[in-house]
Design a protein around this motif. Structure first.
Motif, PDB file in Angstrom:
ATOM      1  N   MET A   1       0.832  -1.207   0.000  1.00  0.00           N
ATOM      2  CA  MET A   1       0.000   0.000   0.000  1.00  0.00           C
ATOM      3  C   MET A   1       0.867   1.258   0.000  1.00  0.00           C
ATOM      4  N   ALA A   2       2.029   1.101   0.550  1.00  0.00           N
ATOM      5  CA  ALA A   2       2.982   2.234   0.486  1.00  0.00           C
ATOM      6  C   ALA A   2       3.686   2.230  -0.862  1.00  0.00           C
ATOM      7  N   ARG A   3       4.551   3.191  -1.061  1.00  0.00           N
ATOM      8  CA  ARG A   3       5.317   3.254  -2.291  1.00  0.00           C
ATOM      9  C   ARG A   3       6.046   1.932  -2.496  1.00  0.00           C
ATOM     10  N   PRO A   4       5.964   1.356  -3.678  1.00  0.00           N
ATOM     11  CA  PRO A   4       6.656   0.078  -3.875  1.00  0.00           C
ATOM     12  C   PRO A   4       8.141   0.308  -4.122  1.00  0.00           C
ATOM     13  N   LEU A   5       8.940  -0.692  -3.795  1.00  0.00           N
ATOM     14  CA  LEU A   5      10.363  -0.622  -4.118  1.00  0.00           C
ATOM     15  C   LEU A   5      10.500  -0.416  -5.619  1.00  0.00           C
ATOM     16  N   SER A   6      11.409   0.431  -5.996  1.00  0.00           N
ATOM     17  CA  SER A   6      11.553   0.746  -7.416  1.00  0.00           C
ATOM     18  C   SER A   6      12.663  -0.090  -8.037  1.00  0.00           C
ATOM     19  N   GLU A   7      12.262  -0.907  -8.997  1.00  0.00           N
ATOM     20  CA  GLU A   7      13.253  -1.745  -9.667  1.00  0.00           C
ATOM     21  C   GLU A   7      14.300  -0.870 -10.351  1.00  0.00           C
ATOM     22  N   GLU A   8      13.834   0.289 -10.777  1.00  0.00           N
ATOM     23  CA  GLU A   8      14.718   1.250 -11.419  1.00  0.00           C
ATOM     24  C   GLU A   8      15.848   1.661 -10.478  1.00  0.00           C
ATOM     25  N   LYS A   9      15.479   1.967  -9.251  1.00  0.00           N
ATOM     26  CA  LYS A   9      16.504   2.398  -8.295  1.00  0.00           C
ATOM     27  C   LYS A   9      17.466   1.260  -7.969  1.00  0.00           C
ATOM     28  N   ARG A  10      16.902   0.086  -7.836  1.00  0.00           N
ATOM     29  CA  ARG A  10      17.756  -1.066  -7.557  1.00  0.00           C
ATOM     30  C   ARG A  10      18.807  -1.226  -8.647  1.00  0.00           C
ATOM     31  N   LYS A  11      18.346  -1.080  -9.871  1.00  0.00           N
ATOM     32  CA  LYS A  11      19.272  -1.219 -10.994  1.00  0.00           C
ATOM     33  C   LYS A  11      20.299  -0.098 -10.987  1.00  0.00           C
ATOM     34  N   ALA A  12      19.816   1.117 -10.730  1.00  0.00           N
ATOM     35  CA  ALA A  12      20.738   2.254 -10.697  1.00  0.00           C
ATOM     36  C   ALA A  12      21.817   2.007  -9.653  1.00  0.00           C
ATOM     37  N   LEU A  13      21.417   1.446  -8.518  1.00  0.00           N
ATOM     38  CA  LEU A  13      22.393   1.174  -7.463  1.00  0.00           C
ATOM     39  C   LEU A  13      23.398   0.123  -7.910  1.00  0.00           C
TER      40      LEU A  13
END
Lengths: 190, 190, 190, 190
Positions: free
Chosen positions: A1-13
């Motif tokens: 229900m909260a903001r979901p983890l962003s796959e984009e950010k994971r990849k950027a990291l």
DNA sequence: CATGAATGAGCCTTCATTCAT
DNA sequence: TATGAATGAAGGCTCATTCAT
């Protein structure tokens, strides 16, 4: 229900980590990685609870990336030599195309911070090659040798070629060819 | 006249550094190295003005140690194959006898902190092999290939064997033999 | 109309906070408290806008809980000594029954983060004792002393007994009895 | 042969720590302590390898300071009551003279970070009182009670008086007197 | 020359709080 | 209302290097 983890950010990291690890090894700083990924320092720890986690996941991601690259144009219907040559070419091309990925993988492969079990998982990704090689043994094309030895051999040769021919496209092509001869001589029967 | 630098302490420091670098890589701390060497923290900097200096000198010292080991029983009057086999055996034996030296060398070989010029100096130590190999080319025993390629090849194969057979004496012997077949297949003409 | 705040969750948060504060003092982390209460991190701040709020409300809740416990079996018709003895017994029993509540209260009582005004409110809960004690003064059973002094005295003695006899039921009974003698000797006239 | 550890700096650190712990408890930050002591952040860790070490040593130092204060004017030749009254007075005066020391000691006494063994050592400092009290038992002046109970009693009462009369010199004198009556009533036979 | 105290930058991680969902 | 991802300040501690002794 909260903001979901962003796959984009994971990849950027992971991408940022690749670059930093490529140059600084496992000593790469989480702060620099986070900044390079464009997220706050603390955010890194939302995605990777620990620096060691980051390093280990990066290791697996790189291994997997390499595997994917090797399989992309894999000639399923070629003969043994064709198949292995494809792998060789793939190795070299991956390393030449993504030098940072290769450097990072190289550093991590030597690091104490990658768990042994993960190093094994890394190896296991190459188990798919089993069949080709077994077939090579049966048909007598390849000298019979333990699988880990063979995959280590390819790995070591490719790494050497990439390392030695670093930043020199001409040399790279030359070594790629020489390397293939050497490799085939090293593993083929007779 | 002031007390001269003690060669003994210098060696103790390099030995301690070898052990620490073997496990922690270039991130090994000067404090721990000094303590392990039995000298004070500051003393390390009397002998090596900088941590990078220590690391670079260690790198050269290890390369040189390996070279000395290889040359010790070198069969000057053997044929090409005998000579190269001696080198191969030497490599493996050195690594098996001094695992920390090998691990340290491996870590440093990958580290950004070893200057490129020193990495070259490291390679140069093996230039003595020039003659053997050139001879191999002339007599047609070896396929013609650039020297750095060949030495890199031996190096890579030996390292792989040592790494793969880590802590397993039986496997080590097996791989040593397999490695030699592979190596010879990789470099011999036909 | 929006969902109303759930009293159940509020209580769960206070209970979790009690446990965490008991061991970590005011440094207890909101994240751990939330998790222990079975709610999300952010939810804690729906019920308590600030960590300081949580701590202060917990402080009051604990004081109030203690008060309730003391009043439960309060012998309204006993004589002065009987009444005060009941309070003493209650104190000790509460602490022995709910060690975490006692520890938490102890930690908070020492913390800078509980506002002075709340510390006063905490004291005020015991104002109900006014009458008993005043009666004691009038009838000459008790030496005349300021009320805060007396309540502080009981508090301090009980706390000492509980602290000293921690985790030792036999000692606890012994100290409870000794404590009562001491307390009565400390406050009774002659 | 190098610069010796400076007792002065050690004391400055403990003094600074006393002040910070008095207000912030065990959560006091090492950085603030170092700055207040006028040394670099890292220097703190030269003298105390760990924050926990600092806290524990501070605890012992404060206990010892208090003990020294109590013994300074201790009336060796007075009767039991005189001796104990001297201790009582000493307690109160120490706390009134060095409020930060008292607050710090209070916070640390409640903290999880002080090891149990150190808490015991802290108690042991008061073992010197053994004799007085034993004598009190023998001569029948004091009701017979376990030593830890008695010292805890004094401690608790004094602490309560100091805490309650904080920042109010007149109240302090009043409570000091009342406290003495209460204490004597609590421990004297009959 | 040898020592190790002193330094402050930098590291990994935790945390209270905010806010998009 | 409930969630938990996002944030960046702050915390404890380590480290390479300097320098007084």
């Amino acid at each position: 229900m909260a903001r979901p983890l962003s796959e984009e950010k994971r990849k950027a990291l992971l991408t940022a980590a690749t670059e930093e690890v490529a140059t600084s090894g496992a000593a790469a700083s989480t702060i620099k990685i986070a900044k390079k990924a464009g997220v706050a320092e603390g955010t890194l720890f939302v995605y990777f609870p620990t620096k060691d986690d980051l390093l280990n996941q990066l290791f697996l991601a790189l291994k997997s990336d390499l595997m994917g690259f090797l399989m992309k144009d894999y000639p399923i219907h070629a003969d043994i030599q064709g198949k292995i040559r494809s792998l060789w070419t793939g190795f070299i091309d991956w390393g030449a195309t993504y030098p940072n990925k290769r450097k990072a993988l190289r550093q991590l492969g030597v690091s104490e911070r990658i768990t042994d079990s993960n190093k094994d998982v890394g190896e296991a990704l190459f188990d798919n090659l089993h069949d080709v090689i077994e077939e090579g043994f049966k048909t007598g094309v390849l000298r019979e040798q333990p699988l880990p030895f063979l995959s280590g051999l390819i790995n070591a040769l490719a790494d050497m070629v990439l390392q030695t021919a670093l930043d020199d496209a001409i040399k790279l092509d030359q070594y790629k060819a020489l390397g293939w001869q050497a490799l085939w001589g090293a593993i083929a029967r007779k």
